[in-house]
Design a protein around this motif. Structure first.
Motif, short mmCIF file in Angstrom:
data_model
loop_
_atom_site.label_atom_id
_atom_site.label_comp_id
_atom_site.label_asym_id
_atom_site.label_seq_id
_atom_site.Cartn_x
_atom_site.Cartn_y
_atom_site.Cartn_z
N SER A 1 1.26 19.44 -3.56
CA SER A 1 1.57 18.14 -2.97
C SER A 1 1.19 17.55 -2.45
CB SER A 1 2.99 19.14 -2.72
OG SER A 1 3.55 20.18 -3.29
N CYS A 2 1.89 15.85 -3.05
CA CYS A 2 1.29 15.13 -1.84
C CYS A 2 2.29 13.89 -2.19
CB CYS A 2 -0.34 14.24 -3.00
SG CYS A 2 -0.94 12.64 -1.95
N VAL A 3 3.10 13.78 -0.82
CA VAL A 3 4.02 12.83 -1.00
C VAL A 3 3.91 11.44 -0.46
CG1 VAL A 3 6.16 12.76 0.01
CG2 VAL A 3 5.68 14.81 -0.35
N ALA A 4 4.24 10.49 -1.29
CA ALA A 4 3.71 9.33 -0.63
C ALA A 4 4.85 8.13 -0.61
CB ALA A 4 2.87 8.69 -2.15
N SER A 5 4.57 7.30 0.70
CA SER A 5 5.60 6.81 0.89
C SER A 5 4.78 4.89 0.62
CB SER A 5 5.93 6.32 2.55
OG SER A 5 4.49 6.05 3.19
N GLN B 1 0.74 -0.85 -0.27
CA GLN B 1 0.21 0.24 0.08
C GLN B 1 1.01 0.95 0.06
OE1 GLN B 1 -2.90 0.26 2.31
NE2 GLN B 1 -4.45 -1.60 2.41
N VAL B 2 -0.04 1.87 -0.26
CA VAL B 2 0.73 3.55 -0.49
C VAL B 2 0.04 4.41 0.76
CG1 VAL B 2 1.20 5.80 -1.75
CG2 VAL B 2 1.97 3.34 -2.55
N GLN B 3 0.78 5.32 1.58
CA GLN B 3 0.74 6.21 2.45
C GLN B 3 0.94 7.50 1.62
OE1 GLN B 3 2.54 3.86 3.37
NE2 GLN B 3 0.79 2.52 3.42
N LEU B 4 0.06 8.44 1.98
CA LEU B 4 0.15 10.11 1.45
C LEU B 4 -0.14 11.19 1.87
CD1 LEU B 4 -3.04 8.76 -1.60
CD2 LEU B 4 -0.15 8.36 -1.35
N VAL B 5 0.56 12.02 2.48
CA VAL B 5 0.30 12.91 3.11
C VAL B 5 0.30 14.34 2.38
CG1 VAL B 5 1.26 13.79 4.81
CG2 VAL B 5 1.62 11.77 4.89
N GLU B 6 -0.68 14.97 1.97
CA GLU B 6 -0.57 16.23 1.41
C GLU B 6 -0.43 17.67 2.17
OE1 GLU B 6 -4.27 13.71 1.31
OE2 GLU B 6 -3.57 14.01 2.79
N SER B 7 0.36 18.45 1.73
CA SER B 7 0.81 19.92 2.20
C SER B 7 0.64 20.99 1.03
CB SER B 7 2.45 19.98 2.49
OG SER B 7 2.64 19.57 1.18
#
Length: 123
Positions: free
Chosen positions: A21-25, A1-7
């Motif tokens: 921006s949305c950075v994924a892990s 799975q991918v974890q997403l965090v917007e900024s």
């Protein structure tokens, strides 16, 4: 799975611009289709834009066409939403979402969601 965090959200005057921006892990970011949705107070979460895993195809909602652009950088595991000529009706919490299968505007087709970032547009 991918974890997403917007900024990148914030307060801007009408006519201004923001870039979200949305950075994924996660190791398989490059094979995920990505999208932006938004939810205004008291309303449902609506589609804004989507981009295929390869970046070759994009879709944008009619309400933001010509003003918003979606793009991605797989090397940085980031998807962007460039928002120009912002209007008061663009005020919402903006969410990014990912799916290895879904592409397009159907909210229920996306598996993973970020927590959202607030965009406020003053008139």
């Amino acid at each position: 799975q991918v974890q997403l965090v917007e900024s990148g959200g914030g307060l801007v005057q009408a006519g201004g611009s923001l870039r979200l921006s949305c950075v994924a892990s996660g190791r398989t970011f490059s094979v995920y289709n990505l999208a932006w949705f938004r939810q205004a107070p008291g309303k449902e979460r609506d589609f804004v834009a989507a981009i295929r895993w390869s970046g070759g195809f994009t879709d944008v909602a009619d309400s933001v066409k010509g003003r918003f652009t979606i793009s991605r950088d797989n090397a940085k595991m980031t998807v962007y939403l460039q928002m120009n000529t912002l209007k008061p009706e663009d005020l919402a919490v903006y969410y990014c979402a990912s799916s290895p299968r879904m592409y397009g505007s159907l909210r229920n087709g996306y598996d993973n969601w970020g927590p959202g970032t607030q965009v406020t547009v003053s008139s």
